[in-house]
Structure formats: structure tokens, C-alpha cells
Design an enzyme around this catalytic site. Structure first.
Site, PDB file in Angstrom:
ATOM      1  N   CYS A 114      12.111  -5.379 -23.072  1.00 38.84           N
ATOM      2  CA  CYS A 114      12.212  -5.613 -21.632  1.00 38.84           C
ATOM      3  C   CYS A 114      11.166  -6.599 -21.103  1.00 38.84           C
ATOM      4  O   CYS A 114      11.329  -7.148 -20.014  1.00 38.84           O
ATOM      5  CB  CYS A 114      12.108  -4.293 -20.878  1.00 38.84           C
ATOM      6  SG  CYS A 114      13.409  -3.115 -21.314  1.00 38.84           S
ATOM      7  N   HIS A 252      10.494  -6.117 -13.597  1.00 40.59           N
ATOM      8  CA  HIS A 252      11.536  -5.643 -14.500  1.00 40.59           C
ATOM      9  C   HIS A 252      12.248  -4.476 -13.838  1.00 40.59           C
ATOM     10  O   HIS A 252      11.621  -3.573 -13.295  1.00 40.59           O
ATOM     11  CB  HIS A 252      10.919  -5.202 -15.830  1.00 40.59           C
ATOM     12  CG  HIS A 252      11.856  -4.453 -16.707  1.00 40.59           C
ATOM     13  ND1 HIS A 252      13.121  -4.919 -17.001  1.00 40.59           N
ATOM     14  CD2 HIS A 252      11.745  -3.247 -17.333  1.00 40.59           C
ATOM     15  CE1 HIS A 252      13.729  -4.049 -17.795  1.00 40.59           C
ATOM     16  NE2 HIS A 252      12.921  -3.028 -17.996  1.00 40.59           N
ATOM     17  N   ASN A 282      19.255  -1.465 -15.932  1.00 43.09           N
ATOM     18  CA  ASN A 282      18.218  -2.101 -16.736  1.00 43.09           C
ATOM     19  C   ASN A 282      18.886  -3.055 -17.726  1.00 43.09           C
ATOM     20  O   ASN A 282      19.555  -2.616 -18.662  1.00 43.09           O
ATOM     21  CB  ASN A 282      17.419  -1.025 -17.474  1.00 43.09           C
ATOM     22  CG  ASN A 282      16.275  -1.583 -18.317  1.00 43.09           C
ATOM     23  OD1 ASN A 282      16.214  -2.778 -18.590  1.00 43.09           O
ATOM     24  ND2 ASN A 282      15.387  -0.715 -18.739  1.00 43.09           N
TER      25      ASN A 282
END
EC number: 2.3.1.180
Length: 325
Positions: A114, A252, A282
Site C-alpha cells: 500500500c 492511503h 482499499n
């Protein structure tokens, strides 16, 4: 005289298929209210059968190049962040290079889960500062749905597919501009002691299979809030700035509670945080550039704004980039 990497174009792409919480609850033991209350997520995009990470990356890259008014032939380097490459090799970046019709320069992948886009942005920034490239295409792209265990409600509700991209151009600054645009600094960290908190239980060397995402959610949450707040402060202090100077945080998009917790820890107003997790879930390395592109296109991020991008992912890895728009 110094060279600074300026973001001159952004782009993004989301697959057509939308999987809502309600639809997901038909196949796994969960509910819309359960997912929303714990994550803030309402839906996610899922790549179609036969649609690869390179396809998503190419469309985001093409959009970024168009907005930058840059031809692919001008690009010296592609740095593509992904955890879900098309193949073990070659890199997904070289496939995008071919799709764009590029026959010069170099292309390679970066893997920091990520945090991947922040890592890739840092690599590109340093190539430009070193004079080894002038125009760089940085991409974050994922088909994360391909590594999910769709029977594990703790993980499958969290993720989606997508891609985002930026075009960087090296520009010379002579000190005459009080606040020249460009990347001010990037800051990267990792701590492999916590690799078992967020990982995939497969790989070419270990199981000869792809595997599925496994996560200790509570521990990841705790590390995320602490590490992200710390790296934001690190980036600000490195540039003689403080929280009040930030116009926008583009984080993020893992979990709305993490975004809220980080903002509270920093004392930053929630309306200064770009949030897309409700619509995208996500998307790992794609989440920061997807959110960035949305905020640029809708006019929130304007010339002269100070933009702070940050992310944390498996590894554990985390990082931040401070940019003057």
C-alpha cells in the site's frame, strides 16, 4: 540552480464493475452496516475477467499523459507500483511501456504494497534530481481482488481494484520563486519485524502459488495511526513547516477510522483530508494517486497548495511525500 520534480499531470482508472456492500453480503457473512461502521467503505470496483493490472495502469497512464500534454515518446522512465503484477516476470511496467508505444527509456516495478506509490514517487524524484531522467511516469495499479479470500470477511470487504498515475517533469529553479512548485521531499520507512501482520500466504519461492491476503487488523490499525502521524511530522520538519501549512492531506485509503485517527493525532481538520475510501475501498498502491487525481480534477487542489501524501502497507512499509502544487 537546482532541479525539482513537478507533477504536471494526473490520471486514474476504475473498472466498470461496482461491488456494493449489499451485493457482497449475499455471498459472505457480513452486512452494509457492519462494513460501513468499521471501515467507511460503501463499494469497491472489481476488474473484469481478462482485465489485467497492466490494462488498468495503461488507462490511468494515458489519462495522466493527456492532462500533462506529454507524448509517451517524451517519457524517460516508468516506475510502476503494484503488488498484483500480471506475471512473476516480466514487470508490469514494461508491458505498459509497450502498450504506450514507447521504444526508449526504462521501465520497472516497485513493490511496497500500500506504500508502493509513495516509494515509486520517491524513486522517480531521485532520478530527476540526479539528472538521469527529465520526464517520468509514476503509476500505482492493482487488481487486488485476485489475491483475496472471498470467504474471509475480515479482508475481502476491504479491498478493490484501480489505478492512478502522475507525470513528473524536472524543472530548474533559481531561487527567484518564493514557493516553487514540485516535490519538496520524500520520506520512506520499513520494519520487517512486523511482516506477519499483513501478508499474502503464497509466492513463487515459498508455495509456487499466488496465495491470499492475511491480516491482523487491530495491530495494523495501531501501527498505522502512529507511523503515519510520525512520518507526516518528519516531512514537515524537514522543510521547516508545520501542520497549519498543509492545504491537503492525500492519504492511503485503507480505512476511514485510520484516516480520522491520523488527522486527530496531527490536529488537522477532517475537511483537509481527501477521502475516497467510501467509493474505492482499499486499492493498495493505487489509492493515493486515485484520490489525488479526484481532488485535482474537482478543483480542490489548486496551484500553490501544499499537499501531503502518506501511506502504510505490508512489510511494514510507510512513507510520505510533500509537494507544492
Amino acid at each position: 540552480m537546482s532541479v525539482r520534480a513537478r507533477i504536471i499531470g494526473t490520471g486514474s482508472y476504475l473498472p466498470d464493475k461496482i461491488l456494493t456492500n449489499a451485493a457482497l453480503s449475499q455471498t459472505v457473512d457480513t452486512s452494509d452496516s457492519w462494513i460501513r461502521s468499521r471501515t467507511g467503505i460503501a463499494q469497491r470496483h472489481i476488474a473484469a475477467d481478462g482485465q489485467y493490472t497492466s490494462d488498468l495502469a495503461f488507462k490511468a497512464a494515458r489519462a495522466a499523459l493527456a492532462r500533462a500534454q506529454v507524448d509517451a515518446a517524451e517519457v524517460d522512465l516508468i516506475v510502476l507500483a503494484t503488488t498484483t503484477p500480471d506475471n512473476t516476470f516480466p514487470s508490469t511496467a514494461v508491458k505498459v511501456q509497450a502498450m504506450l508505444g514507447m521504444q526508449r527509456g526504462a521501465a520497472f516495478d516497485v513493490q511496497a504494497v500500500c506504500s508502493g506509490f509513495i516509494y515509486a514517487l520517491s524513486v522517480a524524484d531521485n532520478f530527476i534530481r540526479a539528472g538521469q531522467a527529465k520526464t517520468v511516469l509514476v503509476i500505482g495499479a492493482e487488481t487486488f481482488s485476485r489475491i483475496l479470500d472471498w470467504e474471509d470477511r475480515a479482508t475481502c470487504v476491504l479491498f478493490g481494484d484501480g489505478a492512478g498515475a502522475v507525470v513528473l517533469r524536472g524543472e530548474t529553479t533559481d531561487g527567484s520563486h518564493a514557493r516553487p512548485p514540485g516535490i519538496l521531499s520524500t520520506h520512506l520507512h520499513s520494519d520487517g519485524r512486523f511482516a506477519n501482520l499483513l501478508y499474502v500466504d503464497g509466492g513463487a519461492s515459498s508455495t509456487q502459488s499466488v496465495g491470499h491476503v492475511r491480516m491482523s487488523g487491530r495491530e495494523v490499525f495501531r501501527h498505522a495511526v502512529v507511523n503515519l502521524a510520525a512520518v507526516v511530522v518528519e516531512a514537515l520538519h524537514a522543510n521547516g513547516l508545520d501542520q497549519s501549512d498543509i492545504d491537503w492531506i492525500v492519504p492511503h485509503q485503507a480505512n476511514k477510522r485510520i484516516l480520522d485517527g491520523t488527522a486527530r493525532k496531527l490536529g488537522v481538520a477532517p475537511d483537509r483530508v481527501v477521502v475516497t475510501v467510501d467509493k474505492h475501498a482499499n486499492t493498495s498502491a493505487a489509492s493515493v494517486p486515485l484520490a489525488l487525481d479526484e481532488a485535482v480534477r474537482d478543483g480542490r487542489i489548486k496551484e500553490g497548495d501544499l499537499v501531503l501524501m502518506e501511506a502504510m502497507g505490508g512489510g511494514l512499509t510507510w512513507g510520505a511525500a510533500l509537494v507544492r502544487w
